[in-house]
Design a protein around this motif. Structure first.
Motif, PDB file in Angstrom:
ATOM      1  N   ASP A 135       0.832  -1.216   0.000  1.00 45.00           N
ATOM      2  CA  ASP A 135       0.000   0.000   0.000  1.00 45.00           C
ATOM      3  C   ASP A 135       0.861   1.258   0.000  1.00 45.00           C
ATOM      4  O   ASP A 135       0.403   2.329  -0.391  1.00 45.00           O
ATOM      5  N   LEU A 136       2.088   1.141   0.491  1.00 42.46           N
ATOM      6  CA  LEU A 136       2.911   2.332   0.708  1.00 42.46           C
ATOM      7  C   LEU A 136       3.920   2.586  -0.412  1.00 42.46           C
ATOM      8  O   LEU A 136       4.235   3.741  -0.719  1.00 42.46           O
ATOM      9  N   LEU A 137       4.435   1.528  -1.000  1.00 40.65           N
ATOM     10  CA  LEU A 137       5.528   1.682  -1.970  1.00 40.65           C
ATOM     11  C   LEU A 137       4.997   2.121  -3.327  1.00 40.65           C
ATOM     12  O   LEU A 137       4.081   1.485  -3.882  1.00 40.65           O
ATOM     13  N   MET A 138       5.578   3.185  -3.881  1.00 37.70           N
ATOM     14  CA  MET A 138       5.157   3.615  -5.222  1.00 37.70           C
ATOM     15  C   MET A 138       5.531   2.534  -6.234  1.00 37.70           C
ATOM     16  O   MET A 138       6.521   1.814  -6.038  1.00 37.70           O
ATOM     17  N   ASP A 139       4.732   2.406  -7.302  1.00 33.35           N
ATOM     18  CA  ASP A 139       5.027   1.346  -8.269  1.00 33.35           C
ATOM     19  C   ASP A 139       6.164   1.774  -9.194  1.00 33.35           C
ATOM     20  O   ASP A 139       6.727   2.858  -9.048  1.00 33.35           O
ATOM     21  N   GLU A 140       6.487   0.936 -10.153  1.00 32.67           N
ATOM     22  CA  GLU A 140       7.675   1.199 -10.974  1.00 32.67           C
ATOM     23  C   GLU A 140       7.455   2.299 -11.991  1.00 32.67           C
ATOM     24  O   GLU A 140       8.348   2.644 -12.753  1.00 32.67           O
ATOM     25  N   ASP A 141       6.245   2.864 -12.028  1.00 34.09           N
ATOM     26  CA  ASP A 141       5.993   4.057 -12.856  1.00 34.09           C
ATOM     27  C   ASP A 141       5.904   5.311 -11.995  1.00 34.09           C
ATOM     28  O   ASP A 141       5.598   6.396 -12.500  1.00 34.09           O
ATOM     29  N   GLY A 142       6.097   5.168 -10.720  1.00 32.73           N
ATOM     30  CA  GLY A 142       6.047   6.330  -9.824  1.00 32.73           C
ATOM     31  C   GLY A 142       4.656   6.620  -9.283  1.00 32.73           C
ATOM     32  O   GLY A 142       4.464   7.620  -8.592  1.00 32.73           O
ATOM     33  N   ALA A 143       3.671   5.768  -9.610  1.00 35.22           N
ATOM     34  CA  ALA A 143       2.305   5.985  -9.092  1.00 35.22           C
ATOM     35  C   ALA A 143       2.211   5.412  -7.683  1.00 35.22           C
ATOM     36  O   ALA A 143       2.752   4.343  -7.398  1.00 35.22           O
ATOM     37  N   VAL A 144       1.500   6.137  -6.818  1.00 44.55           N
ATOM     38  CA  VAL A 144       1.365   5.702  -5.423  1.00 44.55           C
ATOM     39  C   VAL A 144       0.039   4.968  -5.276  1.00 44.55           C
ATOM     40  O   VAL A 144      -1.009   5.505  -5.621  1.00 44.55           O
ATOM     41  N   PRO A 145       0.062   3.719  -4.789  1.00 43.65           N
ATOM     42  CA  PRO A 145      -1.201   2.990  -4.620  1.00 43.65           C
ATOM     43  C   PRO A 145      -1.984   3.533  -3.429  1.00 43.65           C
ATOM     44  O   PRO A 145      -1.411   4.115  -2.515  1.00 43.65           O
ATOM     45  N   HIS A 146      -3.298   3.348  -3.477  1.00 43.03           N
ATOM     46  CA  HIS A 146      -4.128   3.729  -2.336  1.00 43.03           C
ATOM     47  C   HIS A 146      -5.225   2.679  -2.218  1.00 43.03           C
ATOM     48  O   HIS A 146      -5.846   2.332  -3.235  1.00 43.03           O
ATOM     49  N   PRO A 147      -5.464   2.153  -0.997  1.00 42.82           N
ATOM     50  CA  PRO A 147      -6.407   1.029  -0.878  1.00 42.82           C
ATOM     51  C   PRO A 147      -7.839   1.386  -1.255  1.00 42.82           C
ATOM     52  O   PRO A 147      -8.596   0.521  -1.690  1.00 42.82           O
ATOM     53  N   GLN A 148      -8.239   2.647  -1.074  1.00 38.48           N
ATOM     54  CA  GLN A 148      -9.623   3.005  -1.395  1.00 38.48           C
ATOM     55  C   GLN A 148      -9.737   3.534  -2.832  1.00 38.48           C
ATOM     56  O   GLN A 148      -8.790   4.154  -3.333  1.00 38.48           O
ATOM     57  N   PRO A 149     -10.904   3.301  -3.475  1.00 36.25           N
ATOM     58  CA  PRO A 149     -11.069   3.786  -4.857  1.00 36.25           C
ATOM     59  C   PRO A 149     -11.280   5.305  -4.905  1.00 36.25           C
ATOM     60  O   PRO A 149     -11.605   5.926  -3.897  1.00 36.25           O
ATOM     61  N   ASP A 150     -11.109   5.858  -6.099  1.00 35.74           N
ATOM     62  CA  ASP A 150     -11.388   7.290  -6.311  1.00 35.74           C
ATOM     63  C   ASP A 150     -12.828   7.594  -5.932  1.00 35.74           C
ATOM     64  O   ASP A 150     -13.739   6.803  -6.208  1.00 35.74           O
ATOM     65  N   SER A 151     -13.054   8.700  -5.317  1.00 33.98           N
ATOM     66  CA  SER A 151     -14.410   9.108  -4.972  1.00 33.98           C
ATOM     67  C   SER A 151     -14.397  10.615  -4.754  1.00 33.98           C
ATOM     68  O   SER A 151     -13.345  11.256  -4.894  1.00 33.98           O
ATOM     69  N   ILE A 152     -15.536  11.150  -4.378  1.00 34.20           N
ATOM     70  CA  ILE A 152     -15.589  12.592  -4.120  1.00 34.20           C
ATOM     71  C   ILE A 152     -14.676  12.962  -2.936  1.00 34.20           C
ATOM     72  O   ILE A 152     -14.177  14.075  -2.822  1.00 34.20           O
ATOM     73  N   LEU A 153     -14.424  11.957  -2.067  1.00 30.70           N
ATOM     74  CA  LEU A 153     -13.571  12.204  -0.912  1.00 30.70           C
ATOM     75  C   LEU A 153     -12.092  12.048  -1.250  1.00 30.70           C
ATOM     76  O   LEU A 153     -11.238  12.696  -0.651  1.00 30.70           O
ATOM     77  N   ILE A 154     -11.824  11.145  -2.181  1.00 34.83           N
ATOM     78  CA  ILE A 154     -10.425  10.778  -2.427  1.00 34.83           C
ATOM     79  C   ILE A 154      -9.941  11.313  -3.763  1.00 34.83           C
ATOM     80  O   ILE A 154     -10.421  10.887  -4.824  1.00 34.83           O
ATOM     81  N   ASP A 155      -9.006  12.246  -3.700  1.00 34.71           N
ATOM     82  CA  ASP A 155      -8.380  12.789  -4.897  1.00 34.71           C
ATOM     83  C   ASP A 155      -6.954  12.236  -4.925  1.00 34.71           C
ATOM     84  O   ASP A 155      -6.091  12.682  -4.180  1.00 34.71           O
ATOM     85  N   LYS A 156      -6.732  11.254  -5.797  1.00 32.54           N
ATOM     86  CA  LYS A 156      -5.422  10.593  -5.794  1.00 32.54           C
ATOM     87  C   LYS A 156      -4.298  11.504  -6.287  1.00 32.54           C
ATOM     88  O   LYS A 156      -3.126  11.188  -6.130  1.00 32.54           O
ATOM     89  N   GLY A 157      -4.671  12.619  -6.887  1.00 30.66           N
ATOM     90  CA  GLY A 157      -3.645  13.609  -7.263  1.00 30.66           C
ATOM     91  C   GLY A 157      -2.898  14.109  -6.034  1.00 30.66           C
ATOM     92  O   GLY A 157      -1.739  14.528  -6.125  1.00 30.66           O
ATOM     93  N   GLU A 158      -3.560  14.036  -4.885  1.00 35.78           N
ATOM     94  CA  GLU A 158      -2.915  14.514  -3.657  1.00 35.78           C
ATOM     95  C   GLU A 158      -1.784  13.597  -3.208  1.00 35.78           C
ATOM     96  O   GLU A 158      -0.984  13.963  -2.363  1.00 35.78           O
ATOM     97  N   LEU A 159      -1.730  12.393  -3.791  1.00 34.83           N
ATOM     98  CA  LEU A 159      -0.647  11.476  -3.436  1.00 34.83           C
ATOM     99  C   LEU A 159       0.685  11.931  -4.026  1.00 34.83           C
ATOM    100  O   LEU A 159       1.739  11.449  -3.637  1.00 34.83           O
ATOM    101  N   ARG A 160       0.626  12.847  -4.979  1.00 35.76           N
ATOM    102  CA  ARG A 160       1.875  13.344  -5.568  1.00 35.76           C
ATOM    103  C   ARG A 160       2.308  14.661  -4.937  1.00 35.76           C
ATOM    104  O   ARG A 160       3.367  15.185  -5.249  1.00 35.76           O
ATOM    105  N   LEU A 161       1.452  15.197  -4.078  1.00 36.25           N
ATOM    106  CA  LEU A 161       1.795  16.466  -3.426  1.00 36.25           C
ATOM    107  C   LEU A 161       2.450  16.179  -2.074  1.00 36.25           C
ATOM    108  O   LEU A 161       2.475  15.040  -1.616  1.00 36.25           O
ATOM    109  N   GLY A 162       2.897  17.213  -1.471  1.00 37.59           N
ATOM    110  CA  GLY A 162       3.449  17.041  -0.127  1.00 37.59           C
ATOM    111  C   GLY A 162       4.947  17.143  -0.102  1.00 37.59           C
ATOM    112  O   GLY A 162       5.553  17.803  -0.940  1.00 37.59           O
TER     113      GLY A 162
END
Ligand code: SF4
Ligand code: SF4
Length: 247
Positions: A135-162
């Motif tokens: 769940d924590l390690l970014m994949d070999e393309d640099g994408a960060v996995p997240h256990p929950q699916p995209d939704s109005i609550l979850i913006d996976k773009g935020e996984l690249r910020l910080g």
């Protein structure tokens, strides 16, 4: 008791109606988070795909909530996983215990563990709150996995910020280091720009102390005179000459 007493309470309510609201219509409306927001963690890779984690367990040792579990393992010599001697073979964070203090980020010597801007991690059972290496390690393309699916609550773009804390260029408090990049690039995002501080457009290293220009060596007669044991000049323990009176 005054006859108007019961209406005084309505007066308080009435006055609040005209004050500026501090609440927003979450999740339709979201506040812009500060650069140093502490959201969920990510385990980073170098641009060549190697894992940054070397399994040193410093993050687990420093964690005040004792919620990180790491096991290091020797890198296979023919197919190393990280540039170090070992890599993080097992890596788990119990998000129910985590207090999002980022001490693990501070302790990590390789910038392997950093924090993102995503904080939506609701689960319906305790087991799912334990984020594993997968769940924590970014994949070999640099994408960060997240256990929950995209939704109005979850913006996976935020996984690249910080990584705001990590991109603080004056972490020791010395303003001279503002704008000086001192971190390694990361797969998928490259070298993150320095966090802007009070100076909106700092010239990198502009405030660093300048090295003194080397002085020309004395030549000829001057060098000979320098070597003479003149009054008021003596040799110190390390062979350098001192001049002038000493009390
Ligand atoms: S953010 Fe703090 S509490 Fe959470 S895993 Fe890191 S060190 Fe532990
Ligand atoms: S994340 Fe950093 S501190 Fe933790 S084990 Fe890996 S290299 Fe060490």
């Amino acid at each position: 008791m005054s006859l108007l007493g019961p209406f005084a309470g309505f007066g308080v309510t009435f006055r609040q109606i005209f004050k500026r609201k501090v609440t927003i219509q979450y999740p339709e409306v979201k506040r812009v988070k500060p650069q140093r927001f502490h959201g969920r963690h990510v385990l980073n890779r170098y641009p060549d795909g190697m894992e940054k984690c070397i399994g040193c367990e410093l993050c687990a040792g420093v964690c005040p909530a004792r919620c990180i579990y790491v096991r290091g393992k020797d890198n296979p010599p023919d197919a190393p996983v990280s540039p170090g001697e070992r890599y993080g073979f097992v890596y788990e964070i119990n998000m129910l215990r985590c207090i999002f203090c980022a001490l693990c980020v501070e302790a990590c010597p390789t910038e392997a563990i950093t924090m993102t801007h995503l904080f939506e991690m609701s689960v319906d059972n305790r087991r799912d709150a334990i984020y594993t290496r997968d769940d924590l390690l970014m994949d070999e393309d640099g994408a960060v996995p997240h256990p929950q699916p995209d939704s109005i609550l979850i913006d996976k773009g935020e996984l690249r910020l910080g990584d705001g804390w990590m991109r603080a260029t004056a972490s020791s408090g010395r303003a001279a280091y503002e704008g000086v990049v001192a971190w390694t690039p990361t797969l998928g995002v490259g070298t993150r720009p320095p966090e802007t501080g009070q100076n909106p457009d700092p010239e990198p290293g502009a405030l660093l102390p300048k090295l003194e220009e080397p002085q020309p060596q004395p030549k000829g007669l001057r060098r000979l005179l320098d070597r003479l044991p003149l009054p008021g000049r003596r040799r110190t323990g390390n062979g350098e000459r001192e001049t002038g009176n000493r009390q």
